[in-house]
Scaffold this motif. Structure first.
Motif, PDB file in Angstrom:
ATOM      1  N   UNK A  20      19.147  59.287 -48.601  1.00 25.13           N
ATOM      2  CA  UNK A  20      19.158  58.569 -47.232  1.00 25.13           C
ATOM      3  C   UNK A  20      20.432  58.930 -46.340  1.00 25.13           C
ATOM      4  N   UNK A  21      21.493  58.603 -47.158  1.00 23.87           N
ATOM      5  CA  UNK A  21      22.938  58.598 -46.555  1.00 23.87           C
ATOM      6  C   UNK A  21      23.082  60.063 -45.562  1.00 23.87           C
ATOM      7  N   UNK A  22      22.570  61.199 -46.602  1.00 23.77           N
ATOM      8  CA  UNK A  22      22.691  62.338 -46.131  1.00 23.77           C
ATOM      9  C   UNK A  22      21.989  62.549 -44.806  1.00 23.77           C
ATOM     10  N   UNK A  23      20.762  61.990 -45.159  1.00 21.28           N
ATOM     11  CA  UNK A  23      19.927  62.306 -43.666  1.00 21.28           C
ATOM     12  C   UNK A  23      20.200  61.551 -42.938  1.00 21.28           C
ATOM     13  N   UNK A  24      20.841  60.492 -42.904  1.00 19.19           N
ATOM     14  CA  UNK A  24      21.387  59.824 -41.822  1.00 19.19           C
ATOM     15  C   UNK A  24      22.747  60.204 -41.041  1.00 19.19           C
TER      16      UNK A  24
END
Lengths: 166, 249
Positions: free
Chosen positions: B136-140
């Motif tokens: 999720x961090x990478x997507x954000x």
């Protein structure tokens, strides 16, 4: 598709698979499932048996991914399991804290949180006993056919159980 | 009312003791059903085999199978090795085991195997939720790059809190009138408490950046939403770009 739509749709298992050996004498199958002629991405029926335990400890699990979860189980049937199931305090009514030593059903309805359209955490923690216990594999397949709304289960061959030496 | 020193009370307690631990005898081995449960509620069962004059004790891969049913078999195996080593028992990539257990050590071996099997499944379940968070961090980060093409976006930025603790935050929109932290937070209580502690310390620093927790579903947090929102704004991951721009303005 919403989780509830996936679960309540009539699903079809149309491609036979053979049993694959796994660790510790287990046997496995993973079936893709169709809805209205389309094989749905991520929708699977997982089956596990034990080669050295005929007519015992067979698991059918219906799987579909949903956002925010890595585990994908949405319903599960455990026939004559070695490991009993214990419901926790979040199970409703008479199922609360129930110890279930025999066959049981982790139903979609008991484990789905409607308002949030997601499954409970911890891989379907609520189960109910299956009574009467399916007498044989055919009876178990019928129970799974009705509970999971899947046709075509007759394509699943009997596991190659090892016969005990007399 | 049953008095707790009455025969009835004690009989009830004795009966419970016999119910929560049972043995199931088979040809050549036995299962001991322990009071422990995996996160799903499945009971932890240990298999005791004959290794005359000693015993073989194993979870016969049931922890691995439990993890496999939740899609975490590889995570389980990695952590199980460490758990086995710490406990001084064996793990063969699927099952915990002790090969030759003398009768005097059998109860301890059974309890140790059961505990290790359960711990490995619990750790796998937690690690899986952590891994999801890093995705999720990478997507954000990618989303922030698209929403703020003219601003500097820093991944894994270091912010010093009032306590002088050096905190790492997932993403920081670092330039502009006021830097803004966007931090993905899962609904697992450990993730919420870690984020709340971090935000609380950062909030009290001199000229703290704006703090925004990004969650999948606010309703899922229930009362933890109030814990998180004490020192940070909270938005859902599907919030429109205009919301992100307003928060980082």
């Amino acid at each position: 598709m919403a989780l509830s739509d996936i679960f309540h749709a009539q699903k079809v298992l149309s491609v036979a698979q053979s049993w694959a050996p796994g660790p510790n004498n287990t046997l496995h199958q993973l079936h893709s499932l169709e809805i209205e002629g389309v094989t749905i991405r991520g929708l699977f029926l997982r089956v596990r048996a034990r080669a050295d335990m005929p007519d015992e400890d067979v698991v059918f699990q219906l799987e579909y991914p949903s956002p925010g979860r890595r585990d994908t189980a949405i319903s599960r049937v455990e026939w004559r399991p070695i490991t009993p199931h214990k419901n926790q305090g979040n199970a409703p009514g008479d199922l609360r804290f129930l110890d279930i030593p025999g066959s049981h059903h982790h139903s979609f309805e008991l484990n789905w949180l409607e308002i949030e359209d997601r499954m409970r955490r911890s891989n379907l923690p609520v189960a109910s006993p299956i009574s009467p216990d399916p007498a044989n594999l055919d009876a178990l397949l019928e129970f799974v056919r009705v509970s999971f709304r899947i046709s075509g289960l007759e394509l699943i061959p009997t596991p190659p159980w090892e016969k005990a030496l007399i | 009312m049953i008095r707790n020193d009455s025969v009835q009370f004690r009989q009830a307690v004795d009966a419970v003791t016999r119910e929560i631990v049972t043995a199931d005898h088979r040809d050549g081995f036995s299962f001991i059903k322990t009071p422990l449960t995996y996160p799903s509620g499945a009971g932890v069962v240990v298999r005791v085999g004959d290794a005359d004059p000693d015993f073989l004790v194993t979870d016969f891969g049931s922890g691995y199978e439990e993890a496999e049913l939740m899609g975490g078999a590889s995570v389980y195996a990695r952590n199980a090795r460490v758990i086995a080593e710490t406990a001084g028992i064996g793990f063969d990539s699927h099952a915990f085991f002790v090969l030759k257990v003398p009768r005097s050590q059998l109860p301890g071996a059974v309890v140790t195997i059961a505990n290790c099997s359960r711990e490995a499944v619990s750790v796998a379940a937690f690690r899986m939720s952590e891994r999801h968070l890093s995705e999720n961090t990478e997507l954000l980060y990618q989303r922030l790059m698209a929403v703020f093409p003219r601003r500097t976006i820093v991944k894994d930025a270091e912010i010093i809190g009032q306590s002088t603790t050096r905190w790492h935050v997932a993403t920081l929109v670092s330039d502009g009138p006021r830097p803004t932290i966007f931090e993905p937070v899962s609904s697992h209580h450990a993730s919420i408490f870690a984020a709340a502690t971090k935000f609380n310390d950062i909030a009290k620093a001199e000229q703290p950046p704006t703090r925004v927790a990004v969650v999948r579903n606010r309703a899922e947090l229930k009362t933890y939403l109030a814990v998180l929102s004490q020192e940070a704004h909270v938005i859902e991951s599907e919030a429109p770009d205009a919301t992100l721009m307003r928060l980082a303005a």
